[in-house]
Design an enzyme around this catalytic site. Structure first.
Site, PDB file in Angstrom:
ATOM      1  N   GLU A 174       0.578  -1.227   0.473  1.00 45.92           N
ATOM      2  CA  GLU A 174       0.273   0.083   0.461  1.00 45.92           C
ATOM      3  C   GLU A 174       1.054   1.246   0.440  1.00 45.92           C
ATOM      4  O   GLU A 174       2.117   1.818   1.463  1.00 45.92           O
ATOM      5  CB  GLU A 174      -0.667  -0.072   1.367  1.00 45.92           C
ATOM      6  N   CYS A 208      -2.049   8.933   2.662  1.00 46.18           N
ATOM      7  CA  CYS A 208      -1.318   8.632   1.446  1.00 46.18           C
ATOM      8  C   CYS A 208      -2.638   8.524   0.348  1.00 46.18           C
ATOM      9  O   CYS A 208      -2.714   9.206  -1.101  1.00 46.18           O
ATOM     10  CB  CYS A 208      -1.325   7.217   2.015  1.00 46.18           C
TER      11      CYS A 208
HETATM   12  C1  SIN Z   1      -4.128   6.868   4.508  1.00 46.96           C
HETATM   13  O1  SIN Z   1      -3.671   5.439   4.878  1.00 46.96           O
HETATM   14  O2  SIN Z   1      -3.495   7.466   4.415  1.00 46.96           O
HETATM   15  C2  SIN Z   1      -5.111   7.516   4.774  1.00 46.96           C
HETATM   16  C3  SIN Z   1      -6.175   6.596   4.564  1.00 46.96           C
HETATM   17  C4  SIN Z   1      -7.916   7.587   4.390  1.00 46.96           C
HETATM   18  O3  SIN Z   1      -7.286   8.314   4.638  1.00 46.96           O
HETATM   19  O4  SIN Z   1      -8.869   6.671   5.788  1.00 46.96           O
END
Ligand code: SIN
Length: 424
Positions: A174, A208
């Site tokens: 991820e 992310c």
């Molecule tokens: C992330 O993994 O950066 C965030 C997940 C989200 O914004 O729900």
């Protein structure tokens, strides 16, 4: 502790802990739903079905920005599937990681349902803190970890992916996003502005899923930029534990430096700073903590801005303009990453176009919602350089198990598949 250690505001930190609670709840139900399929055999008096077994021990590598939630998406599901977990958190968030791991170890010690013949049930959850080069490398090289689930930059993912593939292990990646929101002329601009501000400024642009690019219809572009500038002027920047604060600091001095470089490059490439910018960084230079101002950079219509193709983990929003939805979708999909995406529109046709195979190429596609703030019930992850992995809800649990196809002959003959005759 999350706010203190990595700087996100208290409301977002509480939301992150809520995600851990939610995924634990989800996993209670999931534990009764690790279903396999049954299928009819082509051979008489045979039965075929699939079953799922644990992988063994799963390695989980997480980033600083979601020190609780991302581990939970992985570890709760992996443990529900019968695995033990070795966790390498970010070196920037060791305290949160130790606290969380101790919490689940205490739960494991106090329960009396799972008692292995030898060993401590708490060891289902273990934690190793150290650098990527030592701990990270040891994990990626170790065949006793059949799956490595890693969250972080595309650069890190490439390294982990290659190392794990080298030993034919499995990876769940991820990685970075370069998420865009398309705002059409049919959008509710009030909703669009609120979604864009949360998406671009929330967690100081260090999700992310942060909205990094806004692709706005020419007819509403001035209006949207005006609304955003007014909203940005209201963003209180400061102590993340103060309830008035909307944006805390960045994670490190290096992060400020990277933000500054991206802004300077954007200006060299023709971008116009609407608010924030290098001056916005300098205004906070004397403060304790790595504070910056959220920045909007407008891109002159018809021009490209190569720096916007890169993910800079900071609150910079690049605003592009479009005339035709096809062009907006092409701009949207023109980056290497493919995590999250959004369209703001009240037109059913535009929304369905965005969700069609010719629309967004991301793992997450939203209508009238920003790019960030996913729910745990869905599978989370993205395409292209984002790595292709899926964590959290839906059927992401399958990543943490090995599938076995079983065929049982309950007759007294031995017919072969495909009708092959092999009689000696
Ligand atoms: C992330 O993994 O950066 C965030 C997940 C989200 O914004 O729900």
């Amino acid at each position: 502790m999350i706010s203190l250690e990595m700087g996100k505001i208290r409301a977002e930190a509480i939301g992150e802990v809520q995600e851990a609670v939610d995924i634990a709840d989800f996993c209670v139900g999931l534990s009764r739903q690790l279903y396999g399929l049954t299928m009819h055999s082509e051979r008489p008096r045979h039965r075929m079905y699939e079953q799922w077994h644990p992988l063994g021990t799963v390695g989980v590598i997480t980033a600083f920005n979601f020190p609780v939630a991302v581990w939970s998406w992985n570890a709760m599901v992996a443990a529900t599937c019968g695995n033990a977990i070795v966790w390498k958190p970010s070196l920037q968030t060791p305290l949160v990681s130790i606290a969380l791991n101790n919490l689940v170890r205490r739960v494991m010690s106090e329960q009396d349902i799972f008692q292995p013949d030898d060993g401590d049930p708490a060891d289902v959850f273990t934690l190793v803190i150290g650098t990527d080069e030592t701990v990270g490398q040891a994990m990626t090289d170790d065949r006793r970890l059949p799956l490595i689930s890693a969250t972080g930059s595309c650069r890190m993912g490439r390294h982990v992916g290659q190392a794990v593939a080298g030993r034919l292990g499995r990876c769940l990646l991820e990685l970075g996003g370069n998420n865009a929101m398309i705002v059409t002329a049919e959008a509710n601009l009030d909703l669009a502005t609120r979604a864009a501000v949360f998406g671009a400024v929330g967690t100081a642009g260090q999700r992310c899923t942060t909205t990094r690019r806004l692709i706005v219809h020419r007819d509403v572009a001035d209006d949207v930029v005006g609304r955003l500038s007014s909203a940005y002027a209201q963003v209180a920047i400061g102590d993340p534990l103060n309830d008035e604060t909307l944006m805390g600091p960045l994670i490190s001095r290096d992060a400020i430096e990277r933000m500054k470089q991206a802004i300077e490059t954007a200006v060299e490439q023709g971008g116009e700073v609407i608010c924030g910018g290098v001056e916005g960084i300098e205004r906070h230079a004397e403060r304790r903590g790595y504070f910056v101002e959220p920045t909007i950079i407008r891109v002159p219509p018809g021009t490209d801005l190569p720096v916007a193709r890169e993910e800079t983990f900071a609150p910079i929003l690049y605003v592009f303009e479009f005339e035709q939805l096809d062009d907006a979708i092409a701009m949207h999909n023109s980056v290497d990453q493919g995590l999250s995406s959004a369209i703001m529109t009240d037109s059913l046709r535009e929304a369905e176009m965005f969700l069609s195979h010719a629309g967004s190429d991301c793992g997450i596609a939203n209508v009238n919602i920003g790019t960030s703030g996913a729910e745990i019930g869905g599978a989370f992850g993205g395409e292209k350089d984002t790595g292709g992995g899926r964590e959290s809800g839906s059927d992401a649990w399958k990543n943490y198990m090995r599938r076995q196809t079983c065929t049982i002959n309950w007759g007294d003959q031995l017919p072969l598949a495909q009708g092959i005759s092999f009689d000696a």
